[in-house]
Design a protein around this motif. Structure first.
Motif, short mmCIF file in Angstrom:
data_model
loop_
_atom_site.label_atom_id
_atom_site.label_comp_id
_atom_site.label_asym_id
_atom_site.label_seq_id
_atom_site.Cartn_x
_atom_site.Cartn_y
_atom_site.Cartn_z
N GLY A 36 38.52 54.79 50.35
CA GLY A 36 39.60 54.52 49.82
C GLY A 36 40.23 54.37 49.34
N THR A 37 41.51 54.20 48.45
CA THR A 37 42.35 54.39 47.71
C THR A 37 42.50 52.82 47.82
OG1 THR A 37 43.64 55.93 47.17
CG2 THR A 37 44.55 54.59 46.07
N ILE A 38 42.67 51.95 45.95
CA ILE A 38 42.92 50.15 46.33
C ILE A 38 44.09 50.27 46.03
CG2 ILE A 38 42.30 48.47 45.33
CD1 ILE A 38 39.39 49.33 45.78
N LEU A 39 45.53 49.23 45.68
CA LEU A 39 46.56 49.66 46.20
C LEU A 39 47.16 47.46 45.37
CD1 LEU A 39 49.87 51.07 47.28
CD2 LEU A 39 48.63 51.74 45.45
N LEU A 40 47.21 47.67 44.55
CA LEU A 40 46.97 45.49 44.35
C LEU A 40 48.71 45.70 44.10
CD1 LEU A 40 43.96 45.51 41.70
CD2 LEU A 40 44.48 45.37 43.86
N ILE A 41 48.98 44.31 44.82
CA ILE A 41 50.07 43.56 44.30
C ILE A 41 50.33 42.49 43.17
CG2 ILE A 41 52.63 42.18 45.65
CD1 ILE A 41 51.87 44.12 48.50
N CYS A 42 50.10 42.54 42.71
CA CYS A 42 49.62 41.67 41.37
C CYS A 42 51.28 40.85 41.40
CB CYS A 42 49.40 42.26 40.32
SG CYS A 42 48.46 43.34 40.70
N LEU A 43 50.44 39.57 41.05
CA LEU A 43 51.53 38.05 41.65
C LEU A 43 50.75 37.13 40.58
CD1 LEU A 43 50.74 38.52 44.63
CD2 LEU A 43 53.50 37.34 44.46
N GLU A 44 51.79 37.13 39.86
CA GLU A 44 51.28 35.05 38.91
C GLU A 44 52.03 34.00 39.00
OE1 GLU A 44 50.25 34.77 33.98
OE2 GLU A 44 51.18 36.57 35.05
N ARG A 45 51.27 32.90 39.54
CA ARG A 45 52.19 31.30 39.92
C ARG A 45 53.00 32.13 41.21
NH1 ARG A 45 52.77 29.07 34.03
NH2 ARG A 45 50.70 28.45 33.65
N GLY A 46 53.18 32.87 41.64
CA GLY A 46 53.94 32.80 43.09
C GLY A 46 54.48 34.25 43.09
N GLN A 101 47.57 36.49 34.62
CA GLN A 101 46.94 38.01 34.10
C GLN A 101 46.33 38.54 35.01
OE1 GLN A 101 45.11 36.94 30.32
NE2 GLN A 101 47.08 36.65 28.72
N PRO A 102 46.71 39.40 36.20
CA PRO A 102 46.23 39.69 36.56
C PRO A 102 45.99 41.40 36.55
CG PRO A 102 48.94 39.53 37.92
CD PRO A 102 48.70 38.69 36.29
N GLU A 103 46.66 41.52 36.94
CA GLU A 103 46.61 43.53 35.91
C GLU A 103 45.34 43.57 35.24
OE1 GLU A 103 47.94 47.39 34.10
OE2 GLU A 103 49.17 45.67 34.31
N ARG A 104 44.82 42.40 34.02
CA ARG A 104 43.66 42.41 33.17
C ARG A 104 42.67 42.20 33.99
NH1 ARG A 104 40.89 38.79 32.18
NH2 ARG A 104 42.75 37.10 32.52
N PHE A 105 42.91 40.97 34.41
CA PHE A 105 41.68 40.59 36.03
C PHE A 105 41.12 42.07 36.16
CE2 PHE A 105 40.67 38.87 39.79
CZ PHE A 105 39.09 37.94 38.94
N ALA A 106 42.28 42.20 36.81
CA ALA A 106 41.71 43.31 37.96
C ALA A 106 40.74 44.63 37.42
CB ALA A 106 42.78 43.91 39.10
N ALA A 107 41.57 44.37 36.47
CA ALA A 107 40.83 46.09 35.46
C ALA A 107 39.51 45.57 35.01
CB ALA A 107 41.97 46.25 33.95
N GLU A 108 39.21 44.20 34.49
CA GLU A 108 37.88 43.68 34.09
C GLU A 108 37.41 43.43 35.46
OE1 GLU A 108 38.54 40.00 32.82
OE2 GLU A 108 38.63 40.54 30.75
N THR A 109 37.80 43.67 36.86
CA THR A 109 36.76 43.23 38.00
C THR A 109 36.72 44.96 38.56
OG1 THR A 109 38.07 41.46 38.40
CG2 THR A 109 36.62 42.21 39.90
N ILE A 110 37.50 45.41 38.61
CA ILE A 110 37.08 47.14 39.28
C ILE A 110 37.35 48.75 38.59
CG2 ILE A 110 37.91 46.00 41.25
CD1 ILE A 110 40.60 47.51 41.28
N CYS A 111 37.77 48.28 37.18
CA CYS A 111 37.80 49.65 36.53
C CYS A 111 36.50 50.23 35.74
CB CYS A 111 39.17 49.26 35.94
SG CYS A 111 40.03 49.93 37.02
#
Length: 111
Positions: A36-46, A101-111
């Motif tokens: 399945g394709t993964i879409l992320l809703i990224c938030l920083e401090r809500g 820094q959710p985009e950086r965090f996600a890239a490090e984790t799932i890319c």
């Protein structure tokens, strides 16, 4: 069998690692367990920082790219975009990630 990690494994790793780093991640919608394709809703401090999709790149790996309406557009437009995507691709995963820094965090984790 493929050596590629499944979507379920990537989602689980993202949630587990976010918790270890003091953030929060949750599965809003489960998609296909394997591909399945993964879409992320990224938030920083809500505060929403964007919607990102994990896509394959030409080097044989993956990367995150912005998708859908930008943060300056209304919540309704984002919701409509997600509804259109899930209607056209019922296998899609939707994960909310709230961490510095959710985009950086996600890239490090799932890319």
């Amino acid at each position: 069998m493929s050596d590629r990690l499944t979507s379920r494994m990537l989602a689980s790793a993202l949630i587990r690692r976010a918790g270890q780093e003091g953030g929060f991640a949750t599965i809003v919608r489960k998609g296909d367990e394997v591909a399945g394709t993964i879409l992320l809703i990224c938030l920083e401090r809500g505060i929403e920082t964007g919607l990102f999709e994990r896509i394959p790149d030409y080097a044989g790996g993956y990367r995150l790219v912005p998708c859908g309406p930008t943060g300056s557009e209304s919540q309704t437009e984002r919701t409509q975009y997600i509804e259109r995507r899930t209607k056209s691709d019922p296998d899609i995963w939707l994960i909310e990630l709230n961490i510095p820094q959710p985009e950086r965090f996600a890239a490090e984790t799932i890319c």
